[in-house]
Design an enzyme around this catalytic site. Structure first.
Site, PDB file in Angstrom:
ATOM      1  N   PHE A  66       0.829  -1.224   0.000  1.00  0.00           N
ATOM      2  CA  PHE A  66       0.000   0.000   0.000  1.00  0.00           C
ATOM      3  C   PHE A  66       0.853   1.260   0.000  1.00  0.00           C
ATOM      4  O   PHE A  66       0.453   2.275   0.585  1.00  0.00           O
ATOM      5  CB  PHE A  66      -0.929   0.074   1.230  1.00  0.00           C
ATOM      6  CG  PHE A  66      -1.835  -1.099   1.461  1.00  0.00           C
ATOM      7  CD1 PHE A  66      -2.451  -1.747   0.410  1.00  0.00           C
ATOM      8  CD2 PHE A  66      -2.117  -1.531   2.756  1.00  0.00           C
ATOM      9  CE1 PHE A  66      -3.316  -2.812   0.633  1.00  0.00           C
ATOM     10  CE2 PHE A  66      -2.979  -2.589   2.990  1.00  0.00           C
ATOM     11  CZ  PHE A  66      -3.575  -3.227   1.920  1.00  0.00           C
ATOM     12  N   GLU A 106       0.919  14.584   9.084  1.00  0.00           N
ATOM     13  CA  GLU A 106       0.183  13.809   8.077  1.00  0.00           C
ATOM     14  C   GLU A 106      -1.322  13.871   8.332  1.00  0.00           C
ATOM     15  O   GLU A 106      -2.127  14.059   7.415  1.00  0.00           O
ATOM     16  CB  GLU A 106       0.666  12.347   8.148  1.00  0.00           C
ATOM     17  CG  GLU A 106      -0.143  11.386   7.315  1.00  0.00           C
ATOM     18  CD  GLU A 106       0.498  10.005   7.205  1.00  0.00           C
ATOM     19  OE1 GLU A 106       1.573   9.789   7.794  1.00  0.00           O
ATOM     20  OE2 GLU A 106      -0.085   9.156   6.516  1.00  0.00           O
ATOM     21  N   GLN A 125     -26.545  11.555  -3.739  1.00  0.00           N
ATOM     22  CA  GLN A 125     -27.984  11.228  -3.760  1.00  0.00           C
ATOM     23  C   GLN A 125     -28.783  12.321  -4.480  1.00  0.00           C
ATOM     24  O   GLN A 125     -29.704  12.032  -5.236  1.00  0.00           O
ATOM     25  CB  GLN A 125     -28.479  11.060  -2.311  1.00  0.00           C
ATOM     26  CG  GLN A 125     -29.931  10.657  -2.182  1.00  0.00           C
ATOM     27  CD  GLN A 125     -30.186   9.206  -2.603  1.00  0.00           C
ATOM     28  OE1 GLN A 125     -29.253   8.416  -2.719  1.00  0.00           O
ATOM     29  NE2 GLN A 125     -31.440   8.870  -2.861  1.00  0.00           N
TER      30      GLN A 125
HETATM   31  C1  LIG Z   1      -4.675   3.918  -0.920  1.00  0.00           C
HETATM   32  C2  LIG Z   1      -3.798   3.633   0.258  1.00  0.00           C
HETATM   33  C3  LIG Z   1      -2.608   4.313   0.412  1.00  0.00           C
HETATM   34  C4  LIG Z   1      -1.770   4.016   1.483  1.00  0.00           C
HETATM   35  N1  LIG Z   1      -0.543   4.631   1.566  1.00  0.00           N
HETATM   36  C5  LIG Z   1       0.344   4.206   2.509  1.00  0.00           C
HETATM   37  C6  LIG Z   1       1.689   4.683   2.510  1.00  0.00           C
HETATM   38  O1  LIG Z   1       2.075   5.525   1.686  1.00  0.00           O
HETATM   39  N2  LIG Z   1       2.555   4.174   3.423  1.00  0.00           N
HETATM   40  C7  LIG Z   1       2.171   3.246   4.343  1.00  0.00           C
HETATM   41  O2  LIG Z   1       3.005   2.833   5.137  1.00  0.00           O
HETATM   42  N3  LIG Z   1       0.908   2.778   4.375  1.00  0.00           N
HETATM   43  C8  LIG Z   1      -0.010   3.223   3.475  1.00  0.00           C
HETATM   44  N4  LIG Z   1      -1.289   2.737   3.478  1.00  0.00           N
HETATM   45  C9  LIG Z   1      -1.664   1.755   4.481  1.00  0.00           C
HETATM   46  C10 LIG Z   1      -2.613   2.286   5.550  1.00  0.00           C
HETATM   47  O3  LIG Z   1      -1.941   3.187   6.392  1.00  0.00           O
HETATM   48  C11 LIG Z   1      -3.195   1.082   6.285  1.00  0.00           C
HETATM   49  O4  LIG Z   1      -4.055   0.430   5.374  1.00  0.00           O
HETATM   50  C12 LIG Z   1      -3.916   1.445   7.563  1.00  0.00           C
HETATM   51  O5  LIG Z   1      -3.019   1.934   8.520  1.00  0.00           O
HETATM   52  C13 LIG Z   1      -4.676   0.251   8.138  1.00  0.00           C
HETATM   53  O6  LIG Z   1      -3.854  -0.861   8.236  1.00  0.00           O
HETATM   54  P1  LIG Z   1      -4.332  -2.265   7.603  1.00  0.00           P
HETATM   55  O7  LIG Z   1      -4.794  -2.014   6.225  1.00  0.00           O
HETATM   56  O8  LIG Z   1      -3.278  -3.275   7.822  1.00  0.00           O
HETATM   57  O9  LIG Z   1      -5.604  -2.660   8.464  1.00  0.00           O
HETATM   58  P2  LIG Z   1      -5.658  -3.463   9.889  1.00  0.00           P
HETATM   59  O10 LIG Z   1      -4.558  -2.993  10.733  1.00  0.00           O
HETATM   60  O11 LIG Z   1      -5.698  -4.895   9.514  1.00  0.00           O
HETATM   61  O12 LIG Z   1      -7.028  -2.993  10.424  1.00  0.00           O
HETATM   62  C14 LIG Z   1      -8.257  -3.300   9.763  1.00  0.00           C
HETATM   63  C15 LIG Z   1      -9.383  -2.585  10.476  1.00  0.00           C
HETATM   64  O13 LIG Z   1      -9.485  -3.101  11.802  1.00  0.00           O
HETATM   65  C16 LIG Z   1      -9.891  -2.098  12.685  1.00  0.00           C
HETATM   66  N5  LIG Z   1      -8.880  -1.951  13.751  1.00  0.00           N
HETATM   67  C17 LIG Z   1      -7.549  -2.180  13.673  1.00  0.00           C
HETATM   68  N6  LIG Z   1      -6.951  -1.930  14.848  1.00  0.00           N
HETATM   69  C18 LIG Z   1      -7.926  -1.525  15.684  1.00  0.00           C
HETATM   70  C19 LIG Z   1      -7.957  -1.141  17.070  1.00  0.00           C
HETATM   71  N7  LIG Z   1      -6.842  -1.078  17.802  1.00  0.00           N
HETATM   72  N8  LIG Z   1      -9.148  -0.831  17.612  1.00  0.00           N
HETATM   73  C20 LIG Z   1     -10.279  -0.860  16.891  1.00  0.00           C
HETATM   74  N9  LIG Z   1     -10.316  -1.224  15.587  1.00  0.00           N
HETATM   75  C21 LIG Z   1      -9.161  -1.565  15.003  1.00  0.00           C
HETATM   76  C22 LIG Z   1     -10.042  -0.816  11.850  1.00  0.00           C
HETATM   77  O14 LIG Z   1     -11.385  -0.684  11.452  1.00  0.00           O
HETATM   78  C23 LIG Z   1      -9.174  -1.085  10.651  1.00  0.00           C
HETATM   79  O15 LIG Z   1      -9.581  -0.342   9.506  1.00  0.00           O
HETATM   80  C24 LIG Z   1      -2.160   3.052   2.440  1.00  0.00           C
HETATM   81  C25 LIG Z   1      -3.380   2.401   2.319  1.00  0.00           C
HETATM   82  C26 LIG Z   1      -4.193   2.668   1.231  1.00  0.00           C
HETATM   83  C27 LIG Z   1      -5.479   1.895   1.110  1.00  0.00           C
END
Ligand SMILES: Cc1cc2nc3c(=O)[nH]c(=O)nc-3n(C[C@H](O)[C@H](O)[C@H](O)COP(=O)(O)OP(=O)(O)OC[C@H]3O[C@@H](n4cnc5c(N)ncnc54)[C@H](O)[C@@H]3O)c2cc1C
Length: 383
Positions: A160, A248, A342
């Site tokens: 990502f 950020e 909508q």
């Molecule tokens: C288009 C895009 C651009 C991005 N750009 C970057 C980038 O440039 N650099 C980079 O390093 N990352 C980047 N990311 C990654 C982004 O920061 C992560 O997707 C985000 O931090 C969530 O991590 P994850 O996807 O692993 O979700 P997970 O950590 O698996 O979490 C999934 C969901 O679980 C829930 N959750 C997780 N932890 C908790 C908690 N403690 N309490 C309650 N609920 C919780 C939330 O609803 C969360 O959305 C990007 C992501 C996208 C989609």
């Protein structure tokens, strides 16, 4: 495009000139190429050099490091104008974030070496925290940087990563001491050119923001000079991340408010034109009430973000308020854009109408930069 309250308290004639210049840049260099950027999944590389020539890449970095010597207000104008233009492909946000890591956390040598190159667009910056197995829970990252003679050997994979395809300089979060928990994390400055063992994976297919090069990255015994640890000392990575994340998150708030203001303006214009049951949509009470509510919320958001911008400029912004800005504004952005769509009816679902693009582009604002649930965790620690 106009700010919902007219003019923000922090605006100056100098910032107004910058606003007009960025607006012209967006009209000439971004809007006409939107479809092509989406298809190829990245912006043209020259765009970075053009923006560098204009001095908008590092508008808030001191002149001595090649920046334009402005403040967070200057960068806010840039982010607002990209938001008003509806652009979600040019990854200037992440680029500016990288520059701030170097400015605030880097050694003097690192600042002198990298900031001028980032300012001119000769280098594109990216930050690689997330991995396939760890996003929100960064302590779970598995990428390691092991000292071996005069260099670190980097192993792991990231996903990502915004600007991943074009990036020349990547701030990579890695474990320099896997046994030491948060104290064993360091930020490595990786120059991608000629870096053996570094590989760009796929440019990922996303729901929206398709012109933005979001990539997988792989490090397989990639050698990084020992001096390329951010700040020159191991184990500071977590503290550095915590210090810089408010920048950020406030940026995401600034962009979010611009998107809300744009959605409102587009919808007022459309509902004035579109007729049903012998009257313009805007003459119906429901339409007026929905738009009245949105205008109220947009005004609240604008006043809040203006205060955040002023406090960023004055160096008074804190982690908790930045988390509030990120979560509350991105939630509001998604709600408002959905309500606006909508009111466009079926046309709102057609990609030739900007509101449709805004709908699909907005969704990720609640996820990246730290999921909104994580923002609430941070805020709740201050209760
Ligand atoms: C288009 C895009 C651009 C991005 N750009 C970057 C980038 O440039 N650099 C980079 O390093 N990352 C980047 N990311 C990654 C982004 O920061 C992560 O997707 C985000 O931090 C969530 O991590 P994850 O996807 O692993 O979700 P997970 O950590 O698996 O979490 C999934 C969901 O679980 C829930 N959750 C997780 N932890 C908790 C908690 N403690 N309490 C309650 N609920 C919780 C939330 O609803 C969360 O959305 C990007 C992501 C996208 C989609």
């Amino acid at each position: 495009m106009e700010n919902v309250i007219g003019t923000s308290s922090w605006m100056t004639p100098d910032l107004e000139d910058l606003r007009q210049a960025v607006r012209r840049f967006a009209e000439a260099e971004l809007t006409p190429h939107r479809e092509r950027f989406s298809k190829q999944q990245y912006v043209d590389r020259e765009l970075w050099n053009k923006a560098g020539e204009m001095g908008i890449l590092l508008a808030d970095i001191p002149e001595q490091y090649g920046g334009s010597d402005g403040s967070f207000a200057h960068m806010s104008v840039v982010f607002e104008e990209l938001g008003y233009a509806g652009d979600m492909s040019f990854g200037i946000h992440v680029h500016a974030i990288v520059a701030h890591y170097i400015l605030n956390q880097g050694t003097e040598e690192q600042k002198q070496k990298y900031l001028p190159l980032l300012a001119s667009g000769e280098m594109v910056g990216a930050i690689a925290m997330s991995e396939p197995g760890a996003g929100s829970d960064l302590k779970g990252i598995r990428t390691t940087a092991t000292l071996d003679g005069g260099s670190y050997v980097l192993n792991g994979s990231k996903t990502f990563i915004s600007n991943g395809y074009h990036a020349d300089l990547i701030v990579v979060v890695a474990k320099t001491d896997p046994q030491a928990g948060a104290k064993g994390v360091s930020l490595m400055l990786v120059e991608t050119k000629d870096c053996e063992g570094f590989r760009i994976g796929r440019i990922l297919e996303k729901v929206g923001q398709k012109g933005q090069d979001t990539c997988e990255l792989f490090f397989d015994n990639a050698r990084i000079p020992k001096d390329n640890i951010l700040g020159g000392v191991e184990g500071k990575g977590f503290a550095q991340l915590m210090t810089e994340l408010p920048y950020e998150r406030t940026i995401l708030g600034v962009s979010g408010v611009a998107a809300i203001e744009r959605a409102l303006k587009l919808t007022i214009d459309y509902t004035r034109e579109r007729k049903a049951f012998g009257q313009a949509l805007i003459e119906m009470q429901n339409t007026r009430f929905v738009l009245a509510e949105i205008k109220t919320e947009a005004t609240i958001a604008r006043i809040f973000i203006d205060r955040c911008i002023e406090d960023m400029v004055a160096g008074r912004m804190d982690t908790v308020r930045a988390s509030m800005a990120k979560y509350w504004i991105s939630d509001l952005q998604c709600k408002v854009v959905d309500q606006c769509l909508q009111l466009f009816g079926g046309y709102g679902y057609m990609l030739e109408y900007p509101i449709a693009q805004m709908y699909i582009d907005a969704r990720v604002q609640r996820i990246y930069g730290g999921a909104n649930e994580i923002m609430k965790e941070i805020i709740s620690r201050s209760l």
